[in-house]
Design an enzyme around this catalytic site. Structure first.
Site, PDB file in Angstrom:
ATOM      1  N   SER A  65       0.798  -1.234   0.000  1.00 40.24           N
ATOM      2  CA  SER A  65       0.000   0.000   0.000  1.00 40.24           C
ATOM      3  C   SER A  65       0.830   1.283   0.000  1.00 40.24           C
ATOM      4  O   SER A  65       0.270   2.369  -0.182  1.00 40.24           O
ATOM      5  CB  SER A  65      -0.922   0.024   1.213  1.00 40.24           C
ATOM      6  OG  SER A  65      -1.950  -0.911   1.048  1.00 40.24           O
ATOM      7  N   LYS A  68       0.426   3.575  -2.834  1.00 42.43           N
ATOM      8  CA  LYS A  68      -0.821   4.324  -3.080  1.00 42.43           C
ATOM      9  C   LYS A  68      -0.657   5.847  -3.137  1.00 42.43           C
ATOM     10  O   LYS A  68      -1.224   6.488  -4.025  1.00 42.43           O
ATOM     11  CB  LYS A  68      -1.871   3.939  -2.041  1.00 42.43           C
ATOM     12  CG  LYS A  68      -2.365   2.493  -2.182  1.00 42.43           C
ATOM     13  CD  LYS A  68      -3.230   2.082  -0.995  1.00 42.43           C
ATOM     14  CE  LYS A  68      -3.752   0.661  -1.128  1.00 42.43           C
ATOM     15  NZ  LYS A  68      -4.474   0.222   0.093  1.00 42.43           N
ATOM     16  N   TYR A 190      -3.014  -2.414 -10.310  1.00 40.55           N
ATOM     17  CA  TYR A 190      -2.999  -2.281  -8.851  1.00 40.55           C
ATOM     18  C   TYR A 190      -2.187  -3.403  -8.192  1.00 40.55           C
ATOM     19  O   TYR A 190      -1.316  -3.160  -7.359  1.00 40.55           O
ATOM     20  CB  TYR A 190      -4.441  -2.254  -8.321  1.00 40.55           C
ATOM     21  CG  TYR A 190      -4.501  -2.286  -6.815  1.00 40.55           C
ATOM     22  CD1 TYR A 190      -4.154  -1.167  -6.063  1.00 40.55           C
ATOM     23  CD2 TYR A 190      -4.865  -3.455  -6.140  1.00 40.55           C
ATOM     24  CE1 TYR A 190      -4.178  -1.213  -4.670  1.00 40.55           C
ATOM     25  CE2 TYR A 190      -4.897  -3.502  -4.753  1.00 40.55           C
ATOM     26  CZ  TYR A 190      -4.547  -2.376  -4.021  1.00 40.55           C
ATOM     27  OH  TYR A 190      -4.554  -2.429  -2.653  1.00 40.55           O
ATOM     28  N   TYR A 242      -4.588   4.008   7.922  1.00 37.10           N
ATOM     29  CA  TYR A 242      -5.925   3.403   7.989  1.00 37.10           C
ATOM     30  C   TYR A 242      -6.656   3.772   9.273  1.00 37.10           C
ATOM     31  O   TYR A 242      -6.615   4.923   9.683  1.00 37.10           O
ATOM     32  CB  TYR A 242      -5.826   1.875   7.813  1.00 37.10           C
ATOM     33  CG  TYR A 242      -5.083   1.503   6.579  1.00 37.10           C
ATOM     34  CD1 TYR A 242      -5.583   1.854   5.329  1.00 37.10           C
ATOM     35  CD2 TYR A 242      -3.861   0.856   6.641  1.00 37.10           C
ATOM     36  CE1 TYR A 242      -4.894   1.547   4.178  1.00 37.10           C
ATOM     37  CE2 TYR A 242      -3.166   0.539   5.491  1.00 37.10           C
ATOM     38  CZ  TYR A 242      -3.694   0.892   4.279  1.00 37.10           C
ATOM     39  OH  TYR A 242      -3.006   0.599   3.150  1.00 37.10           O
TER      40      TYR A 242
END
Ligand code: DON
Length: 320
Positions: A65, A68, A190, A242
């Site tokens: 991640s 991202k 992705y 998160y």
């Protein structure tokens, strides 16, 4: 010559936390389960280009991640903020990174750091560049790292084979017209971006590139525009960890991003890129040792954005 204070500190932190025995290595992508829980690297790269590091800082792992914010920056530069914000919001969700939900009313993903938002961003890049989309991502991340990065094909295939939840998210996005018809191809971008191999030194250099206003501090190459860097850092600050993002802002107070392979990248604006690698994760998917190291660094050096030693903007000095 006496050892630099930062080198002594990273070594002391490594010594203190290598025995921390909390968390579990991610196994939901089967290939990630092969990582050694003992691996532990800490790297700092200053915007001067100086590197301070210790432990397994040459060990490669997949970026996951932490890709991202970089693809989000690319989308902002390709499509402009207004177009991107029609597809993805900028609000923390308070939910897990892989939650299957969209914003009430707009039906957009909450933000580009959770999987739904990141898949939307990858789909935007794929909608424009098709088969070249991933190479552009790899080039951009390589420029930020200052060296040619590559992909772990094993992890890519493993996630592609088992990523049913992300596939469900992509099809939900397709249902709302947020991704184009080639949702599966966008997912490949992705999955592939998540499988880019990095070391903690690479991540610290990528963080230092953001800290250095988008220019790699060693190669001097401009990688991101000033405006994109500000947006990337803002999203990392509010959403990068998160459902731990609020507590992270409270305890560490700098923009950061974690990945399920065990990486954490933090950015001290205009000063420093910080990265750690340690695979055992807490229940929110953040590296246990990585969090502790960043908390200590922030406390010890007053890195928190609202630390009393931080003078912030020079606006007042200019006008008073
Ligand atoms: O989409 C996934 O599940 C992974 N490729 C990336 C997730 C991730 O790194 C979440 N971070 N903590």
């Amino acid at each position: 010559m006496p050892q630099h204070e930062l080198q002594a500190v990273v070594e002391a932190l490594h010594d203190r936390y290598r025995s921390l025995d909390e968390g579990n290595v991610a196994t939901y992508i089967p290939e990630l389960g092969k990582a050694s829980p003992e691996d532990f690297g800490i790297s700092l790269v200053a915007t001067t280009g100086q590197v301070f590091e210790t432990g397994d800082c040459d060990r490669t792992f997949t970026i996951q991640s932490i890709s991202k914010p970089f693809t989000y920056g690319m989308a902002l530069e390709e499509f402009g903020e207004a177009a991107v914000s029609r597809h993805v919001g900028v609000e923390p969700s308070g939910d897990a990174f892989n939650s299957i939900e969209l914003q009430n009313g707009t039906n957009r993903p909450h933000n580009p750091m959770i999987n739904a938002g990141a898949i939307t961003v990858s789909a935007l890049l794929h909608s424009r560049h098709r088969d070249d989309a991933f190479d552009r991502v790899l080039n951009q991340l390589s420029a930020a790292a200052g060296r040619r990065l590559s992909v772990d094909e094993g992890v890519f295939e493993s996630e592609r084979r088992t990523g049913h939840r992300n596939r469900a998210i992509a099809h939900l996005l397709l249902n709302f017209g947020l991704v184009h018809e080639q949702a599966e191809r966008a997912l490949d971008v992705y999955f592939r971006q998540c499988s880019i191999l990095v070391t903690s030194r690479d991540l610290a250099m990528m963080g230092a590139t953001l800290a250095n206003m988008g220019r790699n501090p060693v190669t001097g190459e401009p990688v991101f525009d000033l405006a994109s860097v500000r947006h990337m850092l803002a999203i990392m600050f509010t959403c990068g960890m998160y459902d731990y993002s609020g507590e992270w802002a409270y305890r560490v107070g700098v923009p950061a991003k974690s990945g399920v392979a065990g990486g954490v990248m933090a950015v001290v604006n205009r000063q420093l890129g910080i990265a750690t690698y340690s695979p055992p994760l807490d229940s929110r998917g953040n590296s246990c040792r990585g969090i502790e190291v960043c908390v200590e660094l922030a406390t010890r050096f007053g890195l928190h954005a609202f630390d009393c030693s931080n003078v912030g903007s020079s606006f007042l000095q200019a006008v008073l």
